[in-house]
Design an enzyme around this catalytic site. Structure first.
Site, mmCIF file in Angstrom:
data_model
loop_
_atom_site.group_PDB
_atom_site.id
_atom_site.type_symbol
_atom_site.label_atom_id
_atom_site.label_comp_id
_atom_site.label_asym_id
_atom_site.label_seq_id
_atom_site.Cartn_x
_atom_site.Cartn_y
_atom_site.Cartn_z
ATOM 1 C CB THR A 148 -4.165 2.688 4.675
ATOM 2 O OG1 THR A 148 -5.091 3.411 3.498
ATOM 3 C CG2 THR A 148 -2.763 2.178 4.161
ATOM 4 C CG HIS A 149 -6.833 6.016 5.626
ATOM 5 N ND1 HIS A 149 -5.998 5.547 4.674
ATOM 6 C CD2 HIS A 149 -6.525 7.205 5.959
ATOM 7 C CE1 HIS A 149 -5.143 6.473 4.457
ATOM 8 N NE2 HIS A 149 -5.449 7.574 5.410
ATOM 9 C CG ASN B 283 -3.583 11.177 4.723
ATOM 10 O OD1 ASN B 283 -4.565 10.570 5.484
ATOM 11 N ND2 ASN B 283 -3.212 10.688 3.558
ATOM 12 C CE1 TYR C 40 -6.124 6.939 -3.098
ATOM 13 C CE2 TYR C 40 -7.644 5.998 -1.852
ATOM 14 C CZ TYR C 40 -6.746 6.851 -1.923
ATOM 15 O OH TYR C 40 -6.344 7.539 -0.801
#
Ligand code: FE2
Length: 1043
Positions: free
Chosen positions: A64-65, A135, A353
């Protein structure tokens, strides 16, 4: 977007036939109590998700991101936090930070998407003490394991997405709440940590906390909120296209964000937190990230100001890795007991993560090679000192006018010994982004605990070489500025932030300690407690302990006393004092003063040209009222036709008055008397004693002694005066007026001036060892059972009383030689012709003053520059308020509290440089010459002063002087204190090139020339002297007080 923006998700759901009220009732089903197998189930399901994430990550650089833009800056904790005190977010603490903004899903900035801000509390690519990953969206459309699975399933397609939105009213609500379409800037949005953490305060109380990052000027409403169409079509069109009329570039947010830094601009955010107490039996609801906490009940509290200075290079940004597991010890991401528990969201983020980053590392090796590059030749000198080398990986980052390079590894690995050996020069050819004109180098050491003593670093790029003077120990990480000295107001905000970080680190290693009614000092009990930078260097330490080690001291003491005892049982004649030198640990020779110590000419000469040159003052007008000396008494010295008044008026009469000793307690069996001695410059220009009164109160039992008395009476009177003077010399003139009053300037300098400050560069070599010697001195010299207790009449307590008394009269202006000479009325060379301390001292003083003035003129253009230099004001302000406490009974110490003019600054700096070098040399290094031969200058008398004439014999004098133990102690003590170390740096020497500016180098060269001339002038004068005065020869003056 205005405040009337509404989240329409419930309306939309209702319109589509959903029973929203019923949905709301069921949106958060009760969390089942964890069962026996909950842990196993959590682990299995986590592993499943990990596999899924690993697979997806392996096929994408980031899951993501994906497209991010990074920036570098600082976070400063607010000065008055409203949240509970803890050991991480301490008031005013400054952290270097890196921040990365990105879109959650898509690389096109113009579409509807969640936006993010990840904040790392360190200037590193990975690791660091704290990462906050945030976020847009006050809460999150998933809040435990099952909802994460639902969310993952929604990614399969539009149908699945629509089903997901309709499955739970909070899914739709928070999806809308977090989405932003084409915001004008990342800097106009608010970002939420979307996880509940626990913060443990300094009282060990836990608090639930959630963080957010908002624009510093946040109006309460984010830019880019989805309009009604976007909200209605969320499941239909959200991922399709940009708005038709939006013609901006797909990455316009990146360009816009980078543009904010143009022309020295900065981006400002505020980091805030909400908190709730943790109480036993708290509902799990507090961890539910599907609900935002009511800001009225749990208001947002300011944590830190975040200022970003510069966008990071895209390659550097690409390598940034954030991890929710990077947390300080006082912030905890709570463990989850089950997959269904709300805390599982933190558990999953931590697990996922790690796996995502591992996949990136495997696939992409994390590092992208620089897209454009130049060659840097980097050279680093390791200082040749014990343990100065370093063994381990090192990464460097070059800071330049156009940004900073990525972390570049210095490849060097040795099988044996340090990779960077002491005394070695190591060179590396490095390829990296061209970051323009270099202004700093950051070093990161992999072996964090191992220090590395770095000297000069040089970087050559495109044929241009620039220097980065370090000359201090580096642990873990350090940023070394370019050698050019600068004042803070000439630096960019980023450079100012680096100054702040350096000062913050040094404040932690340089704590103040107040010392009742005396100058404050660094807090350290032992030399080993000091930071490595403040400890003696290798050679100096070795010398110091070789000479001062208590065991050795005692060994030599025994050697002398036992050796002496074999020769004679008791000291019976003056010739016996010579015997002590046969067992001396030092030169093994009797000082020359033993040949002439009994003569009046030598006695007077020593007060003028000896080890304590600041005790005399000229008598102006008349003698003190309590010194009733008649012309008749001194006829023998003055001659028949001259009166005392004539000679006073002619400026030829001087006094040494020890009245400051009145009432100071002495150790048992020891004596000292507050004597007064009168001196006279005779026709041959000799400085000879006229008369001595041994107590302040005149009277029958306090006769005035003169050369007309018997030889022994007069000799004993002279000894008592010398003994009194010795107490004043050691405690006031030497210890207080050099050692103790210089230390606060050093402590404050290390706390308030960064190394790039010109005054730091000037003062550092003069102040660097004072904290070390004083820390040792407080323990071993003036502490319990210390040397003062052994050798001084006022030892064992009286000496502390006396320091306090002297400090209560301390006047900073006395550190100025011209002022002090004028105060004592001894400036006039025609009246007092052989006062070499004054003559040589003024030559040095003037040279130092010129040097300091020329140096300061390079960096300060006007008095306004001085006034506007906050760092210099903080330095002297702290010296004034903390360094020199003003007690009720004290005189005004006249320590400046601020500087308003260049001249004031130059005068103060000259006084500090002069005192820590020349003045200390004059007070310290004559000790062996004059104290080593005990009868010449006894520091202890065992009998009270005589009160009747004609009763003194040689035997009674020797009984008055110290016994063999005291004689040995005094001899050893002054030998220790008078010896210079092998790595001594002398005035005018600059082995550590803190100044590299060409203008400064010119000023230094001129200073060295001046000192050379002074040296020649003193040598020439000394050639004609019976006893040369050498203590103020520049080549004999150590730069700092280190012994
Ligand atoms: Fe000293």
């Amino acid at each position: 977007m205005t405040s009337d923006w509404r989240n329409l998700s419930y309306d939309i759901l209702a319109e589509s036939g959903e029973d929203v009220e019923e949905m709301k009732k069921n949106e958060f089903p009760p969390i089942p109590d964890p069962g026996l197998l909950s842990g196993v189930s959590l682990s299995l399901k986590t592993n499943l998700l990990k596999s899924l994430f690993f697979y997806r990550s392996f096929n994408n650089r980031r899951l993501t991101h994906t497209a991010g833009i990074g920036a570098i800056g600082i976070a400063t904790v607010v000065s008055d936090p409203k949240f509970p005190p803890n050991d991480f977010f301490t008031p005013e603490r400054v952290f270097p930070v890196r921040l990365r903004h990105a879109n959650l899903t898509l690389s096109d900035d113009r579409v509807l998407d969640v936006r993010s801000a990840s904040l790392k509390f360190a200037n590193v690519e990975e690791g660091g003490p704290l990462d906050l990953i945030m976020n847009t969206g006050r809460a999150c459309p998933f809040w435990n394991g099952p909802t994460v699975k639902d969310f993952m399933a929604s990614k399969a397609g539009k149908k699945e997405l629509k089903e997901w939105l309709h499955k739970n009213s909070s899914y739709y609500y928070w999806a809308i709440d977090g989405s932003r379409r084409a915001p004008s800037s990342y800097s106009k949005l608010s970002y939420y940590s979307q996880v509940t953490m626990e913060m443990i305060d300094n009282e060990c109380t836990s608090h639930h906390v959630r963080f957010r990052l908002i624009p510093a000027d946040y109006c309460g409403h984010d830019d880019g909120r989805p309009d009604e169409r976007d909200q209605r079509n969320y499941a239909e069109e959200w991922d399709v296209v940009r708005a038709e009329n939006d013609t901006r570039a797909p990455n316009y947010l990146h360009a816009e964000f980078k543009g904010l830094f143009a022309n020295g601009g900065a981006v400002h955010y505020a980091l805030q937190l909400q908190r709730r107490y943790v109480a036993p039996g708290d509902s799990l609801e507090v961890y539910n990230m599907g609900r935002a906490w009511d800001p009225d009940r749990h208001p947002w509290l300011d944590v830190a100001r975040v200022t970003l200075f510069r966008a990071l290079h895209p390659d550097v940004t690409e390598r940034l890795q954030f991890n929710v597991a990077n947390l300080p010890s006082c912030v905890v991401l709570p463990e989850a007991p089950s997959f269904e528990d709300y805390r599982s969201i933190g558990h999953l983020r931590r697990a996922l993560y790690a796996v995502v980053q591992k996949a990136r590392l495997w696939k992409f090796n994390s590092c992208a090679p620089p897209s454009t590059g130049v060659s840097y030749r980097f050279t680093v000198d390791t200082v040749d000192t014990k343990q100065g080398g370093y063994d381990g990986d090192v990464h460097v980052i070059f800071f330049g006018s156009e940004g900073e390079t990525g972390a570049l590894k210095l490849h060097k690995s040795r099988m044996f010994g340090d990779d960077f050996g002491k005394g070695e020069k190591s060179s590396f050819e490095l390829k990296a982004e061209d970051v323009g004109e270099l202004w700093a180098v950051q070093l990161t050491l992999a072996n964090k605990a191992d220090g590395w003593f770095i000297g000069m670093m040089t970087v050559e790029k495109g044929g241009v070489s620039v220097q980065f003077p370090c000359f201090h120990w580096v642990y873990e990480q350090a940023i070394i500025r370019l050698g050019k000295a600068t004042l803070a107001f000439n630096d960019s905000p980023e450079q100012q932030a680096i100054r702040a970080l350096e000062k913050q680190a040094r404040r932690e290693m340089t704590p103040w300690q107040e010392w009742c009614s005396m100058p404050s000092h660094i807090r350290a009990t032992l030399h080993a407690d000091l930071a490595r930078d403040y400890q003696f260097g290798d050679e100096k330490t070795a010398d110091f302990y070789m000479r001062r080690d208590e065991g050795r001291f005692n060994y030599f003491y025994k050697l002398i006393t036992e050796g002496v005892a074999k020769v004679f049982k008791e000291i019976q004649g003056y010739h016996h004092y010579n015997t002590f030198f046969h067992f001396n640990v030092g030169q093994n020779k009797v000082p020359s003063v033993a040949e002439r110590w009994q003569s009046d000419r030598e006695f007077g000469r020593q007060f003028l040209q000896g080890h304590h040159p600041t005790s005399i003052r000229r008598v102006v007008g008349k003698l003190p009222y309590n010194f009733p000396l008649s012309d008749e008494s001194v006829r023998m010295v003055l001659g028949r036709n001259v009166t005392l008044k004539d000679e006073i008026d002619a400026g030829r009469v001087y006094i040494v008055d020890c009245k400051s000793l009145v009432g100071i307690p002495t150790a048992t069996g020891r004596h000292v008397t507050p004597a007064m001695g009168l001196f006279y410059v005779n026709a041959s220009n000799d400085f000879v004693p006229l008369a001595i009164q041994l107590d302040q109160q005149p009277g029958l039992h306090n006769p005035i002694w003169t050369p007309a008395d018997t030889f022994n009476d007069w000799l004993l009177a002279k000894m008592h005066l010398r003994c009194a003077d010795a107490q004043i010399h050691q405690i006031n003139s030497h210890l207080l007026m050099t050692h103790l009053v210089i230390e606060p300037f050093g402590v404050s300098m290390f706390r308030n001036l960064p190394r790039v400050h010109p005054v730091f560069k000037l003062l550092c070599p003069h102040l660097r060892y004072t904290m070390a010697i004083n820390t040792i001195g407080r323990a071993k010299l003036v502490g319990d059972q210390g040397l003062a207790d052994q050798v001084l009449s006022i030892g064992r307590g009286g000496h502390i009383v006396y320091i306090k008394r002297c400090y209560s009269n301390f006047d900073f202006r006395r550190l100025s030689l011209p002022y002090d000479l004028a105060e004592r009325n001894v400036s006039d060379a025609s009246l007092l012709p052989t006062y070499y301390y004054r003559d040589d001292g003024l030559l040095i003083w003037n040279a130092v003053h010129r040097f300091v003035a020329d140096l300061i003129a390079i960096y300060y253009a006007s008095d306004d520059d001085v006034r506007n230099d906050d760092e210099i004001q903080e330095w002297i302000g702290e010296v004034h308020t903390i360094g020199f406490p003003q007690n009720d009974d004290d005189v005004d110490h006249h320590v400046p509290s601020r500087f308003d003019a260049i001249d004031d600054l130059v005068d103060a700096l000259t006084a500090i440089v002069f005192t820590s070098s020349a003045e200390h040399a004059a007070q310290n290094f004559g000790q062996y010459d004059y104290y080593a031969y005990y009868p010449n200058a006894p520091m202890t008398m065992r009998q009270p002063p005589p009160s009747t004439r004609g009763a003194t014999t040689t035997k009674s004098i020797i009984e008055s002087l110290g016994g063999t133990d005291q004689v040995s102690f005094q001899l050893l003590t002054v030998w220790l204190l008078s010896t210079k170390s092998r790595d001594e740096v002398y005035l005018g020497q600059f082995p550590e090139a803190h100044f590299v500016d060409p203008e400064a180098r010119v000023v230094i060269a001129k200073f060295q020339e001046d000192l050379k001339e002074i040296e020649a002038c003193i040598d020439e004068r000394n050639r004609h002297l019976e006893v040369p005065y050498t203590y103020l020869k520049p080549s004999e003056i150590p730069k700092s007080i280190a012994v």
